[in-house]
Scaffold this motif. Structure first.
Motif, mmCIF file in Angstrom:
data_model
loop_
_atom_site.group_PDB
_atom_site.id
_atom_site.type_symbol
_atom_site.label_atom_id
_atom_site.label_comp_id
_atom_site.label_asym_id
_atom_site.label_seq_id
_atom_site.Cartn_x
_atom_site.Cartn_y
_atom_site.Cartn_z
ATOM 1 N N ILE A 114 0.858 -1.185 0.000
ATOM 2 C CA ILE A 114 0.000 0.000 0.000
ATOM 3 C C ILE A 114 0.894 1.236 0.000
ATOM 4 N N VAL A 115 0.322 2.369 -0.392
ATOM 5 C CA VAL A 115 1.049 3.634 -0.357
ATOM 6 C C VAL A 115 0.300 4.584 0.568
ATOM 7 N N VAL A 116 1.015 5.124 1.545
ATOM 8 C CA VAL A 116 0.466 6.127 2.455
ATOM 9 C C VAL A 116 1.463 7.272 2.512
ATOM 10 N N LYS A 117 1.003 8.468 2.166
ATOM 11 C CA LYS A 117 1.831 9.678 2.189
ATOM 12 C C LYS A 117 3.150 9.478 1.449
ATOM 13 N N ASP A 118 3.049 8.932 0.253
ATOM 14 C CA ASP A 118 4.176 8.711 -0.653
ATOM 15 C C ASP A 118 5.178 7.671 -0.176
ATOM 16 N N GLU A 127 -9.929 -6.864 5.854
ATOM 17 C CA GLU A 127 -10.605 -6.587 4.587
ATOM 18 C C GLU A 127 -10.317 -5.164 4.107
ATOM 19 N N LEU A 128 -10.194 -4.235 5.049
ATOM 20 C CA LEU A 128 -9.913 -2.844 4.677
ATOM 21 C C LEU A 128 -8.556 -2.719 4.001
ATOM 22 N N ILE A 129 -7.571 -3.399 4.541
ATOM 23 C CA ILE A 129 -6.234 -3.352 3.935
ATOM 24 C C ILE A 129 -6.276 -4.036 2.575
ATOM 25 N N ILE A 130 -6.931 -5.167 2.511
ATOM 26 C CA ILE A 130 -7.025 -5.917 1.254
ATOM 27 C C ILE A 130 -7.728 -5.084 0.181
ATOM 28 N N GLU A 131 -8.747 -4.331 0.589
ATOM 29 C CA GLU A 131 -9.471 -3.469 -0.350
ATOM 30 C C GLU A 131 -8.549 -2.432 -1.003
ATOM 31 N N TRP A 132 -7.578 -1.940 -0.249
ATOM 32 C CA TRP A 132 -6.672 -0.907 -0.750
ATOM 33 C C TRP A 132 -5.331 -1.467 -1.213
ATOM 34 N N ALA A 133 -5.184 -2.785 -1.251
ATOM 35 C CA ALA A 133 -3.931 -3.414 -1.665
ATOM 36 C C ALA A 133 -3.549 -2.985 -3.074
ATOM 37 N N GLY A 134 -2.288 -2.603 -3.231
ATOM 38 C CA GLY A 134 -1.782 -2.188 -4.537
ATOM 39 C C GLY A 134 -2.179 -0.780 -4.918
ATOM 40 N N LYS A 135 -2.666 -0.003 -3.944
ATOM 41 C CA LYS A 135 -3.171 1.342 -4.256
ATOM 42 C C LYS A 135 -2.626 2.393 -3.298
ATOM 43 N N GLU A 136 -2.845 3.627 -3.689
ATOM 44 C CA GLU A 136 -2.547 4.780 -2.854
ATOM 45 C C GLU A 136 -3.733 4.953 -1.908
ATOM 46 N N CYS A 137 -3.489 4.934 -0.605
ATOM 47 C CA CYS A 137 -4.613 4.961 0.335
ATOM 48 C C CYS A 137 -4.406 5.957 1.479
ATOM 49 N N LEU A 150 7.491 6.394 -3.054
ATOM 50 C CA LEU A 150 6.915 6.511 -4.388
ATOM 51 C C LEU A 150 7.841 7.362 -5.245
ATOM 52 N N ARG A 151 8.012 6.976 -6.497
ATOM 53 C CA ARG A 151 8.848 7.759 -7.416
ATOM 54 C C ARG A 151 8.319 9.178 -7.537
ATOM 55 N N GLU A 152 9.199 10.100 -7.761
ATOM 56 C CA GLU A 152 8.839 11.517 -7.886
ATOM 57 C C GLU A 152 7.823 11.739 -9.007
ATOM 58 N N GLU A 153 8.007 11.035 -10.139
ATOM 59 C CA GLU A 153 7.073 11.192 -11.265
ATOM 60 C C GLU A 153 5.649 10.820 -10.865
ATOM 61 N N ASP A 154 5.520 9.761 -10.068
ATOM 62 C CA ASP A 154 4.194 9.314 -9.644
ATOM 63 C C ASP A 154 3.601 10.230 -8.586
ATOM 64 N N ARG A 155 4.454 10.854 -7.800
ATOM 65 C CA ARG A 155 3.973 11.846 -6.841
ATOM 66 C C ARG A 155 3.387 13.037 -7.594
ATOM 67 N N LYS A 156 4.077 13.453 -8.642
ATOM 68 C CA LYS A 156 3.604 14.588 -9.452
ATOM 69 C C LYS A 156 2.303 14.237 -10.146
ATOM 70 N N GLN A 157 2.194 13.005 -10.628
ATOM 71 C CA GLN A 157 0.979 12.541 -11.301
ATOM 72 C C GLN A 157 -0.203 12.626 -10.335
ATOM 73 N N LYS A 158 0.011 12.217 -9.092
ATOM 74 C CA LYS A 158 -1.037 12.291 -8.073
ATOM 75 C C LYS A 158 -1.420 13.745 -7.823
ATOM 76 N N GLN A 159 -0.408 14.627 -7.735
ATOM 77 C CA GLN A 159 -0.674 16.034 -7.460
ATOM 78 C C GLN A 159 -1.447 16.679 -8.603
#
Length: 122
Positions: free
Chosen positions: A24-28, A48-58, A83-92
């Protein structure tokens, strides 16, 4: 120790399915929570909550759940990288696009002089 950087694409592949690890990803920060999910003592909100967000930014769901400082401290042991800088920018960019759309909707609502009766405004 050198920081490892991961893409959102790499994180998405680690969704806990088909024998994959659970990330999971939390705060980059990227966390491998596979071992946590396999502990006898289950997540207080349910695995189940963790599994729901598995592989995602949460970050938002994580923050919304109101985790204690103890839980945040415990989580550090599962951190595997950032998280890579490019993906952080994509999120922003996505966030600012969402904010722009919300502002436009808000602007449209205000410009409707009969917003109470027209039925087109929220």
């Amino acid at each position: 120790m050198e920081t490892k950087f991961y893409s959102l694409e790499e994180v998405a592949k680690n969704d806990g399915k088909g024998g994959n690890r659970t990330w999971i990803v939390v705060k980059d920060s990227v966390y491998d929570v596979t071992d946590y999910l396999q502990q006898e003592e289950e997540h207080p909100g349910g695995n189940e909550l963790i599994i729901e967000w598995a592989g995602k930014e949460c970050t938002r769901p994580f923050d919304d759940a109101g985790h204690s400082s103890e839980a945040k401290k415990e989580m550090k042991q599962y951190k595997i990288g950032e998280l890579r800088e490019e993906d952080r920018k994509q999120k922003q960019q996505k966030k600012s696009g969402d904010a722009a759309a919300q502002a436009k909707n808000k602007e449209n609502r205000r410009s409707c002089c009969s917003y109470l009766t027209c039925g087109l405004c929220d």
